[in-house]
Each structure stands twice: as structure tokens, then as C-alpha cells.
Motif scaffolding. Structure first.
Motif, mmCIF file in Angstrom:
data_model
loop_
_atom_site.group_PDB
_atom_site.id
_atom_site.type_symbol
_atom_site.label_atom_id
_atom_site.label_comp_id
_atom_site.label_asym_id
_atom_site.label_seq_id
_atom_site.Cartn_x
_atom_site.Cartn_y
_atom_site.Cartn_z
ATOM 1 N N PHE A 14 0.838 -1.204 0.000
ATOM 2 C CA PHE A 14 0.000 0.000 0.000
ATOM 3 C C PHE A 14 0.874 1.256 0.000
ATOM 4 C CE2 PHE A 14 -2.407 3.354 2.189
ATOM 5 C CZ PHE A 14 -3.524 3.426 1.377
ATOM 6 N N VAL A 15 1.837 1.309 0.913
ATOM 7 C CA VAL A 15 2.723 2.471 1.028
ATOM 8 C C VAL A 15 3.653 2.552 -0.182
ATOM 9 C CG1 VAL A 15 4.599 3.481 2.391
ATOM 10 C CG2 VAL A 15 2.585 2.554 3.536
ATOM 11 N N LYS A 16 4.215 1.429 -0.580
ATOM 12 C CA LYS A 16 5.140 1.391 -1.716
ATOM 13 C C LYS A 16 4.470 1.926 -2.977
ATOM 14 C CE LYS A 16 5.569 -2.299 -4.097
ATOM 15 N NZ LYS A 16 5.789 -3.688 -4.485
ATOM 16 N N ASN A 17 3.255 1.492 -3.254
ATOM 17 C CA ASN A 17 2.562 1.907 -4.473
ATOM 18 C C ASN A 17 2.284 3.409 -4.498
ATOM 19 O OD1 ASN A 17 2.652 -0.695 -5.477
ATOM 20 N ND2 ASN A 17 0.641 -1.227 -4.681
ATOM 21 N N ILE A 18 2.039 4.005 -3.357
ATOM 22 C CA ILE A 18 1.860 5.466 -3.297
ATOM 23 C C ILE A 18 3.213 6.151 -3.450
ATOM 24 C CG2 ILE A 18 1.177 7.415 -1.846
ATOM 25 C CD1 ILE A 18 -0.968 5.537 -0.614
ATOM 26 N N ALA A 19 4.218 5.663 -2.734
ATOM 27 C CA ALA A 19 5.551 6.282 -2.793
ATOM 28 C C ALA A 19 6.105 6.293 -4.209
ATOM 29 C CB ALA A 19 6.504 5.551 -1.851
ATOM 30 N N LEU A 20 5.836 5.248 -4.954
ATOM 31 C CA LEU A 20 6.370 5.139 -6.310
ATOM 32 C C LEU A 20 5.676 6.071 -7.311
ATOM 33 C CD1 LEU A 20 7.023 1.293 -6.532
ATOM 34 C CD2 LEU A 20 8.736 3.133 -6.358
ATOM 35 N N THR A 21 4.614 6.767 -6.881
ATOM 36 C CA THR A 21 3.966 7.735 -7.771
ATOM 37 C C THR A 21 4.751 9.047 -7.825
ATOM 38 O OG1 THR A 21 2.509 8.682 -6.078
ATOM 39 C CG2 THR A 21 1.669 6.773 -7.321
ATOM 40 N N PHE A 22 5.671 9.254 -6.893
ATOM 41 C CA PHE A 22 6.471 10.477 -6.895
ATOM 42 C C PHE A 22 7.653 10.313 -7.851
ATOM 43 C CE2 PHE A 22 4.147 10.610 -2.917
ATOM 44 C CZ PHE A 22 3.643 11.900 -2.959
ATOM 45 N N PRO A 23 8.064 11.408 -8.502
ATOM 46 C CA PRO A 23 9.138 11.331 -9.495
ATOM 47 C C PRO A 23 10.457 10.792 -8.928
ATOM 48 C CG PRO A 23 8.054 13.474 -9.568
ATOM 49 C CD PRO A 23 7.531 12.759 -8.370
ATOM 50 N N ASP A 24 11.145 10.030 -9.757
ATOM 51 C CA ASP A 24 12.488 9.536 -9.445
ATOM 52 C C ASP A 24 12.573 8.704 -8.173
ATOM 53 O OD1 ASP A 24 13.675 10.796 -11.766
ATOM 54 O OD2 ASP A 24 13.314 12.686 -10.722
ATOM 55 N N THR A 25 11.484 8.021 -7.851
ATOM 56 C CA THR A 25 11.525 7.069 -6.740
ATOM 57 C C THR A 25 11.808 5.702 -7.332
ATOM 58 O OG1 THR A 25 9.126 6.821 -6.906
ATOM 59 C CG2 THR A 25 9.943 8.306 -5.196
ATOM 60 N N GLU A 26 12.386 4.826 -6.533
ATOM 61 C CA GLU A 26 12.679 3.483 -7.023
ATOM 62 C C GLU A 26 12.503 2.458 -5.916
ATOM 63 O OE1 GLU A 26 16.710 3.612 -8.373
ATOM 64 O OE2 GLU A 26 17.513 3.866 -6.369
ATOM 65 N N GLU A 27 12.020 1.318 -6.327
ATOM 66 C CA GLU A 27 11.867 0.200 -5.415
ATOM 67 C C GLU A 27 13.259 -0.333 -5.098
ATOM 68 O OE1 GLU A 27 8.949 -3.648 -5.299
ATOM 69 O OE2 GLU A 27 8.760 -2.251 -6.973
ATOM 70 N N SER A 28 13.478 -0.714 -3.833
ATOM 71 C CA SER A 28 14.793 -1.183 -3.439
ATOM 72 C C SER A 28 14.653 -2.195 -2.306
ATOM 73 C CB SER A 28 15.639 0.025 -2.987
ATOM 74 O OG SER A 28 16.968 -0.379 -2.755
ATOM 75 N N VAL A 29 15.784 -2.646 -1.822
ATOM 76 C CA VAL A 29 15.831 -3.541 -0.663
ATOM 77 C C VAL A 29 16.697 -2.852 0.374
ATOM 78 C CG1 VAL A 29 16.582 -5.793 0.175
ATOM 79 C CG2 VAL A 29 15.557 -5.587 -2.091
#
Length: 125
Positions: A14-29
Motif C-alpha cells: 500500500f505504502v510502496k505503491n503510493i511512494a512510487l507515484t512520486f518522481p524519481d523514486t525506485e523500489e529497493s531492498v
């Protein structure tokens, strides 16, 4: 003895999907293999390795406001007191408030140019 690490990746979706809507964000570990979102290589938010909450980077001034205003949503474990993070319970899913706190987090990590482009609706893509 160290407590075994137990978390469910889907608790962060839920949080990840919202965070990734902002520019230049990336999924990470991040720490202990937990899922996270970063901006320019810097940690924006992640699922805590306890699996119970999500630390979100936010300035100290904003943190105090959200802790006082939403005590049922945010908390501050002792370990995080000296760092610019606030911790949100993983089961909190109010899109408006989560988006608001993540935008504050994103703005604290983005460049002035990224913020300007975001505010004017321009995209670098």
C-alpha cells in the motif's frame, strides 16, 4: 539471542505503491532484506524488519506535528528518536494521509529541480 526476522512483503504494498507515484523514486531492498523505496539512492520509507511498522523519513518539525496529531497512526520507537524518521503502523491505509506524509518525505530527499518540476506538472521522462 537476536529475534528472528519475520515480515510479509505485501504489508508494504500500500505504502510502496503510493511512494512510487512520486518522481524519481525506485523500489529497493533495505535493512535485513526488507522492501523499501528510495529517492536518489536515499531511503524514503521501508518495511521494518519486525514487520510491524513502516519507518518514513520526515523532518523533525513535521514529525512532532504528526506524532501529536495522529497518535493512533504514528509512533516513535526509542531507536528512531535521533533520526529524521516517523514510524507508521503497517495496517494504516488512509490514502490521503499516507500520500501527504510520503510527499513530505519525498520533498526532503528530492532536488530543487525535481520539486519544481513536480509542482509545475513537468516530467523529466
Amino acid at each position: 539471542m537476536k529475534k528472528p526476522i519475520e515480515f510479509n512483503y505485501s504489508d508494504f504494498d500500500f505504502v510502496k505503491n503510493i511512494a512510487l507515484t512520486f518522481p524519481d523514486t525506485e523500489e529497493s531492498v533495505s535493512h535485513e532484506g526488507t522492501p523499501s523505496v528510495k529517492v536518489r539512492g536515499k531511503l524514503m520509507c521501508r518495511l521494518h524488519d519486525s514487520g510491524e511498522f513502516i519507518p518514513i523519513r520526515i523532518g523533525f518539525e513535521s514529525r512532532d506535528y504528526y506524532l501529536e496529531t495522529y497518535p493512533e497512526v504514528f509512533h516513535l520507537p526509542e531507536h528512531f528518536k535521533n533520526y529524521p524518521y516517523i514510524c507508521m503502523w503497517k495496517d494504516y491505509h488512509d490514502r490521503k494521509l499516507v500520500t501527504e506524509i510520503l510527499e513530505i518525505s519525498w520533498r526532503s530527499l528530492a532536488t530543487k529541480r525535481q520539486i519544481k518540476d513536480f509542482e509545475t506538472g513537468n516530467s523529466l521522462d
